[in-house]
Design a protein around this motif. Structure first.
Motif: not given
Length: 435
Positions: A9-12, A43, A45, A372, A375, A379
């Protein structure tokens, strides 16, 4: 199973882009902030932009894709930069950061007073901070010394820095004394689908050289004028189209008035939406910069299929492959030789197809790839632990300017006082009610 799902799961993130330079002002920093924000929103955010007022443009505005921009009522002091008070804007900036639930403050440009100021305020509030450096500086003249020391102070406690070229990274590490492992290289990009070639717009009877630049000393306008004065009498079929404005415009006007009106067209300041229409008229793009971290203009020109002739200064040699650019020394004779080589290859057909150039640029530089990579930085820094006030003061003390500790301490006390007067929970209620 749950671990795998959480891992995938990608962090927002909730990001605040901040700089003195943003729309309606035009330039490389402004384009970078806007395009990066748009891709980050795509993406998933949340992104807001905080800048100062531009004339009557004060308050909140919404741009493409719902990008929310705060034009704070802060007066401009010089060259679109706010006055570096450090303390006067604390209540307003704090309110915006809490109201929007910001997690990461991302400042742009070493010249931006607001960017540095909001970064420091955000850090004192326990937020993560990122700084993107778009410029190169020297080490000798007084302005460079003062700017470098100010940058060193402001970046002492920054979580991460981004530079647009490897040369820019070396420069930032040296002048701001940032640890190399805290600096990433993420270049600029160009919308190659907007900057597309159109060979039908070129005049086949002449060789057209296009220049699109701010007419300031750093962009080598003196070299530009000397090259035009040298080549126009010797090549009757040569035409120059110059787009841009600035304090050095008078130099090109003088050259034009010396009998070169027929071969030199001065277009003045151009909206960014019209730059492509000017570029496609040319065969060669000329860049005479004296210093450059990453030149967006040569990438846009290459995307439109022009052969690029440029001085090999700063990070420019990293930007385009050898078969798309002629690199020269920053002097008149070398630039003239580079243009003559480009003209010879044009005549003999030893050039890449314009559409092939566009495809190459599209693969090398696109905003989705840049977002990307940015990002990944977000992270990474989101895992950093917040420092205590004592550790933050120790970081600022490493810059060697101990009186600045008094400024940071005063900022911290004002933040605590503002918290007592206007508590955080009240701002959350205001945000929920959309007040």
């Amino acid at each position: 199973m749950q671990g795998e799902q959480s891992k995938g799961k990608k962090k927002r993130h909730v990001i605040c882009m901040t700089s003195d330079f943003f729309y309606p002002n035009t330039g490389g920093v402004e384009e970078h902030i806007f395009n990066l924000s748009q891709c980050l929103i795509k993406r998933g955010h949340k992104v807001i932009v905080v800048t100062h007022s531009y004339g009557k443009r004060v308050g909140i505005r919404y741009l493409t894709a719902g990008l929310k921009v705060y034009y704070l009522p802060i007066t401009v002091m010089y060259n679109q930069c706010a006055l570096p008070t450090m303390i006067c804007n604390i209540p307003l900036v704090r309110y915006v950061l809490i109201r929007e639930c910001v997690e990461i403050v991302h400042a742009h440009s070493a010249f931006s007073v607001m960017g540095h100021e909001i970064c420091i305020i955000g850090k004192l509030m326990g937020l993560k901070t990122v700084f993107t450096d778009h410029s190169l500086f020297g080490f000798a003249d007084m302005s460079a010394v003062l700017t470098n020391k100010f940058l060193q102070i402001c970046l002492s406690d920054c979580d991460h820095c981004i530079c647009v070229s490897h040369t820019g990274k070396e420069n930032t590490v040296l002048r701001a004394k940032v640890k190399a492992h805290k600096v990433s290289v993420i270049p600029n990009a160009v919308d190659a689908y907007s900057f597309t070639p159109d060979p039908s717009k070129r005049d086949p009877n002449v060789v057209t050289i296009v220049i699109v630049s701010r007419l300031v000393y750093r962009k080598g306008v003196d070299l530009m004028a000397a090259v035009i004065a040298d080549m126009c009498p010797r090549y009757p079929n040569l035409r120059f189209i110059v787009g841009g404005d600035g304090p050095k415009m008078w130099l090109l006007q003088e050259i034009r008035e010396k009998g070169f009106q027929h071969c030199v067209a001065l277009l003045g300041s151009l909206p960014h939406s019209e730059v492509r229409d000017v570029l496609v008229k040319g065969d060669i793009f000329l860049n005479t910069s004296l210093t450059e971290a990453y030149c967006m203009a040569i990438v846009e020109a290459a995307s439109c299929g022009l052969k690029v002739v440029s001085t090999k200064v700063g990070g420019i040699p990293e930007v385009l492959p050898e078969n798309m650019i002629y690199l020269t020394e920053p002097n008149v004779s070398s630039l003239v030789a580079g243009i003559e080589n480009a003209m010879k290859d044009l005549k003999e057909g030893k050039i890449l197809c314009p559409y092939e150039c566009n495809r190459k640029v599209r693969k090398m530089y696109n905003w989705l790839d840049i977002s990307r990579r940015t990002e990944i930085v977000y992270d990474k820094i989101s895992l950093n632990k917040n420092k205590t006030l004592g550790l933050q003061l120790r970081s600022y003390l490493s810059s060697g300017v101990w009186p600045f500790l008094l400024v940071i301490s005063l900022m911290y006390l004002l933040l605590q006082l503002t918290e007592r007067i206007h508590k955080r929970k009240h701002i959350d209620i205001a945000r929920d009610l959309k007040l």
